[in-house]
Design a protein around this motif. Structure first.
Motif, PDB file in Angstrom:
ATOM      1  N   ARG A 169     -58.245  41.681-145.634  1.00  0.00           N
ATOM      2  CA  ARG A 169     -59.578  41.265-146.047  1.00  0.00           C
ATOM      3  C   ARG A 169     -60.660  42.244-145.597  1.00  0.00           C
ATOM      4  O   ARG A 169     -61.212  42.146-144.501  1.00  0.00           O
ATOM      5  N   VAL A 170     -60.996  43.152-146.470  1.00  0.00           N
ATOM      6  CA  VAL A 170     -62.009  44.155-146.169  1.00  0.00           C
ATOM      7  C   VAL A 170     -63.357  43.492-145.913  1.00  0.00           C
ATOM      8  O   VAL A 170     -64.136  43.937-145.068  1.00  0.00           O
ATOM      9  N   ASP A 171     -63.617  42.394-146.632  1.00  0.00           N
ATOM     10  CA  ASP A 171     -64.891  41.706-146.412  1.00  0.00           C
ATOM     11  C   ASP A 171     -64.992  41.141-144.995  1.00  0.00           C
ATOM     12  O   ASP A 171     -66.033  41.233-144.353  1.00  0.00           O
ATOM     13  N   LEU A 172     -63.885  40.608-144.508  1.00  0.00           N
ATOM     14  CA  LEU A 172     -63.898  40.099-143.130  1.00  0.00           C
ATOM     15  C   LEU A 172     -64.044  41.235-142.130  1.00  0.00           C
ATOM     16  O   LEU A 172     -64.773  41.099-141.129  1.00  0.00           O
ATOM     17  N   LEU A 198     -65.639  43.964-142.564  1.00  0.00           N
ATOM     18  CA  LEU A 198     -67.054  44.367-142.595  1.00  0.00           C
ATOM     19  C   LEU A 198     -67.935  43.297-141.952  1.00  0.00           C
ATOM     20  O   LEU A 198     -68.825  43.600-141.168  1.00  0.00           O
ATOM     21  N   ALA A 199     -67.672  42.051-142.290  1.00  0.00           N
ATOM     22  CA  ALA A 199     -68.492  40.960-141.758  1.00  0.00           C
ATOM     23  C   ALA A 199     -68.403  40.887-140.238  1.00  0.00           C
ATOM     24  O   ALA A 199     -69.390  40.610-139.559  1.00  0.00           O
ATOM     25  N   MET A 246     -64.941  51.666-149.326  1.00  0.00           N
ATOM     26  CA  MET A 246     -65.742  50.527-148.881  1.00  0.00           C
ATOM     27  C   MET A 246     -66.051  50.571-147.390  1.00  0.00           C
ATOM     28  O   MET A 246     -67.100  50.110-146.959  1.00  0.00           O
TER      29      MET A 246
END
Ligand code: NI
Lengths: 213, 213
Positions: A71-74, A76-77, A98
């Motif tokens: 999970r790239v979003d996690l 980053l988050a 990303m």
């Protein structure tokens, strides 16, 4: 950042149970885990984020880099130190784009071809395996064996971590391939004493008896 | 970007079956869907990405903005027009920070409190519901009803889309609340003729007979 790949713990909250997860993790970190990957395949994004905040705090306490699985979003988050992706995750070049060049990008490979591909497209390290047959990853492909593991390590200029079925009984032959570390799930987290399990594996990996081979 | 929220299709590949998914989607777009949300709860990241590339191309063909459900990484990887999050996804302020101010940020709410919270933290539009009881979202909470829907719309300065159990039979009373559009899953995608279903709902929504109420 200089990363110590020698004892790389990949989490599996389901293996431990949510209740004891953070406790087991702490014990494993006390036992000498050098790198931590948070892997949450079932959690919703909010739960992943919440557990991630706690794990990040704990990893920072031990000065151990935190890598997020898939999970790239996690990643980053949470402003984690990196992200680890496999063949069923986002394409590696998309992920690198990303996360930028500063974050660690790990890539799962199970063949020499995938390893060379990963290196070419910007992986910072490779997770190669499964080295031995294992039941701890649902989507595990056939074991690649020590010969392929060695061939991968010999062919790339990247740190290589072996994963899958590695434990005290086969640590010596795994280290003889020249790889940089071992990635462990159940051999640490499913043990009654994760501290002892981590310490035992870490000491064994670093011991002269093995180094001299 | 001026966004037409009137007929907002949320996908459910499982409802349609993967084989017919893109065909159903095309028919729905031909029928007048104005906004599209790709929602993939079961797919791995790679499959999500691959289907996302195809859906993005199709949405662009129809000049319909593409919103990605939950997965901010997929929204970024696909360079989608926005992301839609709910209460179990990443925190809204974290998501806004990740996607910047140019991308559309949608937020699911099921109370006035959540709606005001969403507006304050930077949502671009609200998906409010479930308006009526529905079986099409696993995690659907209790229906909020038309009164709460109207209260939400009256209390925020954002486009509000109603979701949950909306169809031809109740479209008129839904529109009377003053909301900006309807968000539809099964009332379009599970129909034998998604073109006719979309066209029927869209025409009805825009019709003078309803507008004059
Ligand atoms: Ni998921």
């Amino acid at each position: 950042m200089a990363v110590d790949y020698s004892l790389y713990l990949v989490t599996d909250r389901i293996l431990v149970g949510s209740k004891d997860f953070l406790l087991s993790l702490r014990k494993a970190l006390e036992g000498g885990v050098t790198l931590l990957q948070l892997r949450e395949k079932e959690a919703n994004s909010r739960d992943f984020y919440e557990i991630g905040l706690k794990v990040k705090e704990m990893a920072a306490e031990f000065r151990v880099p935190l890598i997020i699985n898939d999970r790239v979003d996690l990643a980053l988050a949470l402003d984690a130190d990196g992200v680890h992706i496999g063949q069923k995750d986002l394409p590696i070049e998309v992920v690198r784009n990303m996360i930028g060049s500063d974050k660690i990008l790990g890539y799962s490979v199970s063949s020499l071809e995938e390893a060379l591909w990963g290196e070419r497209l910007g992986a910072d390290y490779l997770g190669a395996g499964p080295v031995f047959p294992t039941g701890s990853k649902k989507d595990a492909s056939e074991a690649i064996g020590l010969a392929t593991l060695k061939k991968i390590k010999d062919s790339v200029n990247l740190p290589v971590v072996g994963i899958g079925g590695i434990g005290p009984a086969n640590l010596k032959e795994v280290k003889e391939t020249g790889i940089d570390g071992i990635s462990i799930i159940s051999a640490i987290l499913s043990q009654e004493d994760p501290y002892a399990a981590a310490k035992g594996l870490g000491d064994l990996w670093k011991s002269r008896e093995i180094n001299e081979y």
